[in-house]
Design a protein around this motif. Structure first.
Motif, PDB file in Angstrom:
ATOM      1  N   VAL A 127     -14.303 -17.987 -59.903  1.00 42.13           N
ATOM      2  CA  VAL A 127     -13.252 -17.974 -58.883  1.00 42.13           C
ATOM      3  C   VAL A 127     -13.743 -18.729 -57.646  1.00 42.13           C
ATOM      4  O   VAL A 127     -14.784 -18.394 -57.080  1.00 42.13           O
ATOM      5  N   SER A 128     -13.002 -19.760 -57.266  1.00 39.75           N
ATOM      6  CA  SER A 128     -13.356 -20.531 -56.065  1.00 39.75           C
ATOM      7  C   SER A 128     -12.365 -20.219 -54.946  1.00 39.75           C
ATOM      8  O   SER A 128     -11.169 -20.074 -55.193  1.00 39.75           O
ATOM      9  N   LYS A 129     -12.872 -20.085 -53.736  1.00 40.27           N
ATOM     10  CA  LYS A 129     -12.036 -19.789 -52.584  1.00 40.27           C
ATOM     11  C   LYS A 129     -11.933 -21.027 -51.701  1.00 40.27           C
ATOM     12  O   LYS A 129     -12.939 -21.695 -51.433  1.00 40.27           O
ATOM     13  N   VAL A 130     -10.708 -21.319 -51.267  1.00 36.47           N
ATOM     14  CA  VAL A 130     -10.453 -22.485 -50.418  1.00 36.47           C
ATOM     15  C   VAL A 130      -9.909 -22.006 -49.079  1.00 36.47           C
ATOM     16  O   VAL A 130      -8.978 -21.197 -49.032  1.00 36.47           O
ATOM     17  N   SER A 131     -10.490 -22.489 -47.983  1.00 34.40           N
ATOM     18  CA  SER A 131     -10.023 -22.126 -46.646  1.00 34.40           C
ATOM     19  C   SER A 131      -9.775 -23.414 -45.855  1.00 34.40           C
ATOM     20  O   SER A 131     -10.716 -24.053 -45.374  1.00 34.40           O
ATOM     21  N   PRO A 132      -8.502 -23.824 -45.746  1.00 29.60           N
ATOM     22  CA  PRO A 132      -8.196 -25.055 -44.993  1.00 29.60           C
ATOM     23  C   PRO A 132      -8.648 -24.941 -43.536  1.00 29.60           C
ATOM     24  O   PRO A 132      -8.750 -23.847 -42.976  1.00 29.60           O
ATOM     25  N   LYS A 133      -8.857 -26.078 -42.900  1.00 29.18           N
ATOM     26  CA  LYS A 133      -9.272 -26.096 -41.500  1.00 29.18           C
ATOM     27  C   LYS A 133      -8.023 -26.027 -40.609  1.00 29.18           C
ATOM     28  O   LYS A 133      -7.500 -27.041 -40.147  1.00 29.18           O
ATOM     29  N   TYR A 134      -7.571 -24.783 -40.382  1.00 35.89           N
ATOM     30  CA  TYR A 134      -6.378 -24.582 -39.573  1.00 35.89           C
ATOM     31  C   TYR A 134      -6.692 -24.821 -38.083  1.00 35.89           C
ATOM     32  O   TYR A 134      -7.817 -24.620 -37.623  1.00 35.89           O
ATOM     33  N   LYS A 135      -5.638 -25.225 -37.357  1.00 24.80           N
ATOM     34  CA  LYS A 135      -5.781 -25.354 -35.906  1.00 24.80           C
ATOM     35  C   LYS A 135      -5.723 -23.971 -35.249  1.00 24.80           C
ATOM     36  O   LYS A 135      -4.941 -23.117 -35.655  1.00 24.80           O
ATOM     37  N   ASP A 136      -6.536 -23.791 -34.228  1.00 25.36           N
ATOM     38  CA  ASP A 136      -6.544 -22.531 -33.491  1.00 25.36           C
ATOM     39  C   ASP A 136      -5.313 -22.484 -32.588  1.00 25.36           C
ATOM     40  O   ASP A 136      -5.037 -23.416 -31.815  1.00 25.36           O
ATOM     41  N   LEU A 137      -4.533 -21.399 -32.688  1.00 23.59           N
ATOM     42  CA  LEU A 137      -3.303 -21.271 -31.910  1.00 23.59           C
ATOM     43  C   LEU A 137      -3.522 -20.582 -30.566  1.00 23.59           C
ATOM     44  O   LEU A 137      -2.577 -20.449 -29.774  1.00 23.59           O
ATOM     45  N   THR A 138      -4.754 -20.168 -30.336  1.00 23.05           N
ATOM     46  CA  THR A 138      -5.037 -19.429 -29.103  1.00 23.05           C
ATOM     47  C   THR A 138      -4.728 -20.278 -27.875  1.00 23.05           C
ATOM     48  O   THR A 138      -5.192 -21.412 -27.749  1.00 23.05           O
ATOM     49  N   GLY A 139      -3.920 -19.730 -26.989  1.00 24.80           N
ATOM     50  CA  GLY A 139      -3.624 -20.405 -25.722  1.00 24.80           C
ATOM     51  C   GLY A 139      -2.546 -21.461 -25.808  1.00 24.80           C
ATOM     52  O   GLY A 139      -2.180 -22.053 -24.779  1.00 24.80           O
ATOM     53  N   LEU A 146       4.287 -24.963 -31.554  1.00 27.86           N
ATOM     54  CA  LEU A 146       5.113 -25.264 -32.729  1.00 27.86           C
ATOM     55  C   LEU A 146       4.473 -26.350 -33.585  1.00 27.86           C
ATOM     56  O   LEU A 146       4.464 -26.257 -34.818  1.00 27.86           O
ATOM     57  N   ASP A 147       3.951 -27.390 -32.945  1.00 28.27           N
ATOM     58  CA  ASP A 147       3.299 -28.478 -33.691  1.00 28.27           C
ATOM     59  C   ASP A 147       2.074 -27.963 -34.452  1.00 28.27           C
ATOM     60  O   ASP A 147       1.850 -28.322 -35.616  1.00 28.27           O
ATOM     61  N   ALA A 148       1.287 -27.108 -33.815  1.00 24.49           N
ATOM     62  CA  ALA A 148       0.090 -26.566 -34.469  1.00 24.49           C
ATOM     63  C   ALA A 148       0.473 -25.660 -35.639  1.00 24.49           C
ATOM     64  O   ALA A 148      -0.160 -25.683 -36.705  1.00 24.49           O
ATOM     65  N   MET A 149       1.532 -24.871 -35.450  1.00 27.08           N
ATOM     66  CA  MET A 149       1.995 -23.999 -36.525  1.00 27.08           C
ATOM     67  C   MET A 149       2.494 -24.822 -37.713  1.00 27.08           C
ATOM     68  O   MET A 149       2.220 -24.499 -38.885  1.00 27.08           O
ATOM     69  N   ALA A 150       3.230 -25.902 -37.423  1.00 30.96           N
ATOM     70  CA  ALA A 150       3.721 -26.778 -38.493  1.00 30.96           C
ATOM     71  C   ALA A 150       2.560 -27.445 -39.233  1.00 30.96           C
ATOM     72  O   ALA A 150       2.569 -27.575 -40.471  1.00 30.96           O
ATOM     73  N   TYR A 151       1.548 -27.856 -38.479  1.00 28.85           N
ATOM     74  CA  TYR A 151       0.362 -28.481 -39.087  1.00 28.85           C
ATOM     75  C   TYR A 151      -0.349 -27.489 -40.009  1.00 28.85           C
ATOM     76  O   TYR A 151      -0.717 -27.828 -41.147  1.00 28.85           O
ATOM     77  N   ASN A 152      -0.538 -26.266 -39.518  1.00 26.15           N
ATOM     78  CA  ASN A 152      -1.209 -25.242 -40.329  1.00 26.15           C
ATOM     79  C   ASN A 152      -0.396 -24.884 -41.574  1.00 26.15           C
ATOM     80  O   ASN A 152      -0.953 -24.672 -42.655  1.00 26.15           O
ATOM     81  N   LEU A 153       0.931 -24.835 -41.423  1.00 21.89           N
ATOM     82  CA  LEU A 153       1.786 -24.524 -42.560  1.00 21.89           C
ATOM     83  C   LEU A 153       1.695 -25.613 -43.626  1.00 21.89           C
ATOM     84  O   LEU A 153       1.654 -25.322 -44.828  1.00 21.89           O
TER      85      LEU A 153
END
Length: 313
Positions: A127-139, A146-153
């Motif tokens: 089993v391999s786990k993948v964790s994309p490099k999401y943008k931090d939404l803090t602040g 909205l742009d960061a949320m769309a990018y992460n989605l």
């Protein structure tokens, strides 16, 4: 005369916008009417009235502009709120769908793994786990959020699609390998069955040959006859002939009689020899086999002599 310009903020506050209201006081520079009379007083009053009207007009225009600006800001805020709500809903829907797709793909792969194991393949699962490099939404706020949320989605959807495709490819590869293995098993079983049959046939033939060899049942016999005469030449020359029947064991002997002057007779002897072959039962012990032959019968069927008489005169 001073006046206040009030900005209506009820709608904006109900929309969730915090509005600070500042009251601006305007005091036009009216002409002093003190000591004026007659036309001068009338002109000064008219001048002041015009100033007042202009101040009112400026106040109304300013309030209208502020109201329009506030309406626009409220609309933008409401739209961003709607966009943010939709972004959260899209994220929740994507997570739900992504988990469902991953679970289905994992289930299909697990079923194929189980089927492959049941088919005889040794399958190991990592089993391999993948964790994309999401943008931090803090602040982050507004459009940046909205742009960061769309990018992460988008990153999440791509990771799910990649995971589903990978598991599907693994399931297809495993199914192909399983089918190839099962075909090889079928081919092996068919070849093994052919080899087993050939070996069984050889074993049966060997056992039959051994049985025949041990019990002496696979033999053929032959008969020969030899004759001789003590007068093969000269005045008393005679002959002796023999014939045999290999199938029946019957034989015939023929000879003549010579008195030294003439052939005075002819003889025929017929008979049959009966035999039986007995195996010692130890043919596997030695290279050469021996059989005990016993003549069980001897018969003379007919003896015939013909004599020629001479009468002297």
């Amino acid at each position: 005369m001073p006046h206040q310009i009030l900005i209506k903020v009820d709608t904006s506050e109900k929309a969730g916008i915090k509005v600070n209201v500042e009251v601006a006081q305007s005091s036009p520079e009216y002409k002093d009417l003190s000591g004026l009379e007659g036309q001068d007083l009338l002109d000064a009053m008219a001048y002041n009235i015009n100033l007042y009207k202009q101040a009112i007009a400026d106040g109304v225009a300013s309030e209208k502009a502020d109201t329009e600006t506030l309406d626009k800001l409220t609309a933008e805020y409401q739209q961003k709120q709607a966009d943010y709500t939709k972004a959260n809903a899209d994220r929740d829907e994507a997570v739900e769908k992504g988990q469902s797709d991953l679970n289905n793909a994992t289930s299909d792969l697990d079923k194929q793994v189980e089927a492959s194991k049941n088919a005889g393949l040794d399958v190991s699962v990592e089993v391999s786990k993948v964790s994309p490099k999401y943008k931090d939404l803090t602040g982050l706020e507004g459009q940046d959020l909205l742009d960061a949320m769309a990018y992460n989605l988008d990153l999440y959807n791509k990771a799910v699609a990649s995971g589903v495709a990978s598991e599907k490819a693994d399931a297809e590869t495993l199914a192909k390998l399983t089918a190839e293995y099962q075909k090889q098993v079928v081919d092996y079983e068919a070849q093994k069955a052919a080899v087993d049959k050939a070996n069984a046939d050889k074993k049966a033939a060997y056992e039959k040959a051994l049985e025949d060899y041990m019990n002496g049942t696979n033999h053929t016999t032959s008969m020969t006859a030899q004759t001789q005469t003590d007068a093969s030449s000269g005045q008393y020359q005679t002959f002796m002939n023999a014939t045999v029947d290999q199938k029946t064991g019957e034989f015939t002997l023929e000879h003549d009689m010579n008195d030294g002057v003439h052939i005075i007779g002819h003889g025929v002897l017929k008979g049959k020899i009966n035999w039986k072959i007995v195996s010692n039962g130890d043919g596997t012990e030695t290279v050469t086999r021996y059989w005990l032959l016993m003549i069980t019968g001897y018969g003379i069927h007919t003896v015939k002599y013909q004599r020629k008489l001479r009468i002297l005169m």
